[in-house]
Design a protein around this motif. Structure first.
Motif, short mmCIF file in Angstrom:
data_model
loop_
_atom_site.label_atom_id
_atom_site.label_comp_id
_atom_site.label_asym_id
_atom_site.label_seq_id
_atom_site.Cartn_x
_atom_site.Cartn_y
_atom_site.Cartn_z
N ARG B 21 0.84 -1.22 0.00
CA ARG B 21 0.00 0.00 0.00
C ARG B 21 0.87 1.26 0.00
O ARG B 21 0.67 2.17 -0.80
CB ARG B 21 -0.88 -0.04 1.26
N VAL B 25 1.51 4.26 -3.00
CA VAL B 25 1.38 5.71 -2.85
C VAL B 25 2.65 6.39 -3.34
O VAL B 25 2.60 7.39 -4.07
CB VAL B 25 1.09 6.08 -1.38
N SER B 28 2.77 6.33 -7.17
CA SER B 28 1.84 7.26 -7.82
C SER B 28 2.39 8.68 -7.72
O SER B 28 2.20 9.50 -8.63
CB SER B 28 0.44 7.16 -7.21
N ARG B 29 3.09 8.99 -6.64
CA ARG B 29 3.69 10.32 -6.48
C ARG B 29 4.72 10.58 -7.57
O ARG B 29 4.99 11.74 -7.92
CB ARG B 29 4.34 10.39 -5.10
N HIS B 33 2.40 3.84 -12.43
CA HIS B 33 1.24 3.02 -12.07
C HIS B 33 1.70 1.80 -11.28
O HIS B 33 2.84 1.36 -11.42
CB HIS B 33 0.49 2.57 -13.33
N VAL B 34 0.79 1.26 -10.50
CA VAL B 34 1.10 0.05 -9.74
C VAL B 34 0.04 -1.01 -10.00
O VAL B 34 -1.16 -0.73 -10.03
CB VAL B 34 1.18 0.35 -8.22
N GLU B 47 -6.69 -0.33 -2.36
CA GLU B 47 -7.31 1.00 -2.36
C GLU B 47 -6.45 2.04 -3.05
O GLU B 47 -6.96 2.96 -3.69
CB GLU B 47 -7.51 1.40 -0.90
N THR B 48 -5.13 1.92 -2.93
CA THR B 48 -4.25 2.96 -3.42
C THR B 48 -3.56 2.59 -4.73
O THR B 48 -2.94 3.43 -5.36
CB THR B 48 -3.16 3.28 -2.37
N ASP B 50 -3.34 1.20 -8.71
CA ASP B 50 -4.12 1.42 -9.93
C ASP B 50 -4.87 0.15 -10.33
O ASP B 50 -6.04 0.20 -10.68
CB ASP B 50 -3.16 1.84 -11.05
N HIS B 334 -0.53 6.98 10.29
CA HIS B 334 -0.57 6.21 9.04
C HIS B 334 -1.35 4.93 9.31
O HIS B 334 -0.83 4.03 9.96
CB HIS B 334 0.85 5.86 8.57
N LEU B 335 -2.57 4.87 8.85
CA LEU B 335 -3.38 3.66 9.04
C LEU B 335 -3.39 2.84 7.75
O LEU B 335 -3.24 3.39 6.66
CB LEU B 335 -4.80 4.03 9.47
N GLY B 337 -5.89 0.76 6.67
CA GLY B 337 -7.19 0.48 6.06
C GLY B 337 -7.69 -0.94 6.31
O GLY B 337 -8.50 -1.45 5.54
#
Lengths: 354, 354
Positions: B21, B25, B28-29, B33-34, B47-48, B50, B334-335, B337
């Motif tokens: 996860r 992130v 993407s920064r 793409h992941v 969730e994070t 692609d 930092h959770l 999810g």
């Protein structure tokens, strides 16, 4: 709903651009889900958000289903059709409030509201036709800028009037859109305050940043701004006054001119703001998380800055320098995942510690 | 493929937990793409990221389609079936290299490899049966720890032997799994170095952090570690030696014991590491971005730390303190999810500047 959202709850975001993208990342960090509503296909935020609805703002069924899937709704841009907001608000709270949107959607309303609050703004006049433009130019003088009242951003929908004889062309260039004439403010620098207000009414501000624009687009923001401490305090107090007057919940960008007679409010944006991107690398809790915390009913961070930062926007052909920027050991790069580079298009930004 | 990936390229990640996860992130920064490959449904990274493939590591069609969709493949955990790796590697490069996985997947191989490199490790012995355990206990002495050679994490698959008469029970508790006996190391503290190596062979290390474990699970990492500067330098040089010997590309976590006779390597993890989470708030470029930069062939950041940080893991019932932690103005939360909180489950972490 005034209880803080629990992890696992969903925040709806109207708009899927880079601001929605960075809001999504901040929300996921707090264990909150994000559902993006965006008419365009494959927007920057679609990659980092949990769910996305691709539909126009006129699609009532899509809006209703979106609202019902969310616990609270926020937005990343201010030009959302009123009818869509009316419908969404029947189902879920919208934060920041509708009043902030109503005011900031219209330059004329905004200037009037700020002046009524006792804040200094540029001289301005409502322009309905050629006659009112002539009258306004006599009072305000040239040079001045004629702007559409609505839907302007990054220097679009504006025409500069250097002398009265430019008036007719300037008016024609706006294609009959309702307009406002704004006088020039003689300023030494432009700063902005990124301010936040929580559901509990507490306000937290980040340190004012100093902005440099080119061709109407923000190029750099530097913190700390090179202004006296007393002026930084004034800026924060003014921002706080605006948020409190609106019973605002969320982050707002407040742009200010530094002049010989004090601070003049340029404009307000009821959302996270390009001039607040430096907070991602200068603060523990950045503007995106601060906004998510506010709309989720969480306690705000205090806005404390641990480092001095210069933020540089990467616009259009700036992407040609990407390899070079990536090789700077201390440069924090933030790209927006846009497939196509176009002149004037914001592709990303870089935060450098100073 | 030795050219750096361009924005828009895709990094495949094996494993969709919190490390995947946070890697997503970071990618993407950078405009990358992941695509996540994970047997379990709805993992934290879904969730994070692609794109996600939900399939077992035995599904050759899914593995092949996944590999073809990616430009390079990396992983967030070390226990990936060899056959799956063989298949993936036919299509795309895997970074870090297979050799790092082979060594770190097996405690016995790892200890032997590190000792051959001339680094200090705990006394150890290959345990095949009761007889070899008796012999090993005579040489190494009690107390000692019997561990499965493979698939152990967070204190699982381990049995402590306080005296020779515990040996039979300890061996039985491992259910016949191949095992290693490790002697205790008398250490004053445990530190770890998060080290990175780029495609160009350059090594960058973050400052060593000081780790505190409880019940076999990391609780806190504090930087800077309270060790002399010379020892910090030793730690970094040792980590660098390990990465270079492996022709490694990516981030590695190297756990070290501080003893009277110098540093003893506890274990290596060929991936981003829990003890490196502090870098998210202490450095411009954190361990997740550093790993993505390495596997994407980008230049590394220099690992410079701008702040002192204490990272605290939020495990199981620690989530009861969530409201309190969220209200600490300087605490960066930092959770991951995860919907369900279970005892011993890592739910998130918090980074506090000191």
């Amino acid at each position: 709903m005034t209880k803080p959202l629990s992890p696992g709850a969903t925040i709806g975001i109207l708009g899927g651009g880079q601001l929605g993208r960075m809001l999504s990342v901040a929300a996921s960090r707090l264990g909150l889900h994000v559902h993006i509503y965006e008419p365009a296909a494959n927007p920057p935020a679609s990659e980092t958000a949990d769910r996305i609805t691709t539909a126009p703002y006129e699609d009532h069924d899509a809006l209703t289903a979106f609202a019902k899937d969310c616990d609270v709704i926020t937005y990343e841009f201010e030009n959302i059709p009123t009818e869509a907001l009316d419908l969404l608000e029947q189902h879920r709270p919208i934060r920041p409030c509708r009043e902030a949107l109503r005011i900031s959607q219209d330059r004329l309303t905004e200037k009037g509201w700020l002046a009524d609050l006792g804040l200094q703004v540029a001289p301005f006049a409502d322009i309905k036709d050629a006659a009112s433009l002539d009258t306004a130019l006599e009072r305000i003088g040239a040079p001045a800028i004629l702007k559409t009242r609505r839907f302007g951003y990054d220097g679009k929908g504006q025409a500069r009037i250097n002398a009265p004889e430019d008036a007719a062309d300037a008016l024609a260039s706006l294609n009959g859109a309702p307009a406002i004439l704004e006088g020039f403010v003689s300023f030494t620098r432009e700063i902005s305050v990124i301010a936040a207000r929580g559901l509990d009414g507490r306000v937290a501000c980040f340190d004012p940043g100093e902005n440099v624009h080119r061709e109407g687009i923000l190029r750099t923001t530097t913190v700390p701004a090179t202004i006296p401490h007393s002026l930084a305090t004034d800026a924060v107090l003014m921002a706080s006054r605006i948020l409190t007057a609106l019973d605002y919940v969320g982050v707002m960008g407040v742009e200010l001119f530094v002049t010989d007679t004090g601070l003049v409010v340029n404009e307000i944006a009821p959302r996270v703001h390009n001039s607040g991107h430096w907070t991602q690398n200068g603060c523990q809790i950045d503007q995106f998380e601060q906004h998510i915390r506010a709309v989720a009913g969480w306690p705000l961070g205090d806005g404390k800055r641990h480092s001095d930062v210069e933020m540089e926007n990467l616009i259009g052909e700036d992407m040609d320098r990407l390899a070079q920027i990536a090789a700077e050991p201390g440069a924090a790069l933030h790209l927006y995942g846009k497939a196509e580079t176009r002149p004037g298009r914001k592709m990303g930004h870089v935060n450098r510690l100073r």
